[in-house]
Enzyme design. Structure first.
Site, PDB file in Angstrom:
ATOM      1  N   ARG A  59       0.891  -1.355   0.033  1.00  0.00           N
ATOM      2  CA  ARG A  59       0.157   0.075   0.042  1.00  0.00           C
ATOM      3  C   ARG A  59       0.820   1.362   0.136  1.00  0.00           C
ATOM      4  O   ARG A  59       0.405   2.332  -0.343  1.00  0.00           O
ATOM      5  CB  ARG A  59      -0.885  -0.011   1.360  1.00  0.00           C
ATOM      6  CG  ARG A  59      -2.104  -1.112   0.891  1.00  0.00           C
ATOM      7  CD  ARG A  59      -3.114  -0.930   1.897  1.00  0.00           C
ATOM      8  NE  ARG A  59      -2.435  -1.715   3.059  1.00  0.00           N
ATOM      9  CZ  ARG A  59      -2.318  -2.924   3.498  1.00  0.00           C
ATOM     10  NH1 ARG A  59      -2.858  -4.144   2.787  1.00  0.00           N
ATOM     11  NH2 ARG A  59      -1.732  -3.598   4.640  1.00  0.00           N
ATOM     12  N   GLU A  96       5.410 -10.251  14.971  1.00  0.00           N
ATOM     13  CA  GLU A  96       4.627 -10.993  16.013  1.00  0.00           C
ATOM     14  C   GLU A  96       5.307 -12.321  16.247  1.00  0.00           C
ATOM     15  O   GLU A  96       5.646 -12.474  17.468  1.00  0.00           O
ATOM     16  CB  GLU A  96       3.212 -10.980  15.786  1.00  0.00           C
ATOM     17  CG  GLU A  96       2.644 -11.207  17.285  1.00  0.00           C
ATOM     18  CD  GLU A  96       1.021 -11.121  17.092  1.00  0.00           C
ATOM     19  OE1 GLU A  96       0.611 -11.481  17.983  1.00  0.00           O
ATOM     20  OE2 GLU A  96       0.574 -10.777  16.117  1.00  0.00           O
TER      21      GLU A  96
END
Length: 177
Positions: A59, A96
């Site tokens: 993006r 993560e």
């Protein structure tokens, strides 16, 4: 800017329960929202002396390329590992659960280039931090990082500003995860 923020939809429990996903595709399909977003960035950076805009896959490509065009400067894609065909430099960053890498072409940035790094959102700051390190490896100067959305509760903007001494400019922010 409240108009831009209002055009970003929130999808609860995506990609997992408890996450409030801030989806900018609703902003992209809205002509007013897209125009206001690009215009906000153009107004901020038009007289800054930036020589290139670097956009983070995927993006960041959308907003970074449109902004580079409007500013009359070059666009540098920062891609996931293995996606660029030429000689590259890479930077690993924490996810993560594990690590990932992003890359940039070795000849994309010259010593002294003043670079604006663009992405859609900053959460924990891992990808943005890696992009800053890539630009610095090529002797570019990171002018600022620009994003549409900041998620301040995840600490990414603060981490970028504290650890890398790079200001993060965001158009809007959303509290929570």
């Amino acid at each position: 800017m409240s108009i831009i923020k209002s055009k970003i939809r929130t999808i609860p429990d995506y990609p997992k329960p408890g996450i409030m996903f801030r989806d900018i595709t609703s902003l992209l399909i809205d002509p007013e929202g897209l125009t206001l977003t690009i215009g906000t960035f153009v107004n901020r950076y038009q007289n800054s002396g930036i020589t290139k805009v670097a956009g983070i896959e995927a993006r960041g490509f959308i907003f970074g390329a449109a902004l580079a065009f409007q500013l009359g400067v070059g666009f540098v894609p920062i891609r996931k590992k293995g996606k660029l065909p030429g000689l590259t430099v890479s930077q690993e960053y924490e996810l993560e659960y594990g690590t990932d890498k992003i890359e940039i072409h070795k000849d994309a940035i010259s010593k002294g280039d003043k670079i604006l790094i663009m992405d859609d959102l900053v959460a924990t700051g891992g990808t943005l931090g890696a992009a800053i390190q890539l630009v610095q490896k090529l002797d570019g100067e990171v002018f600022e990082a620009g994003v549409i959305v900041d998620l301040p509760d995840l600490g990414g903007s603060k981490k970028i500003e504290d650890d890398f001494k790079v200001k993060v400019y965001s158009i809007c922010s959303f509290e929570g995860h």
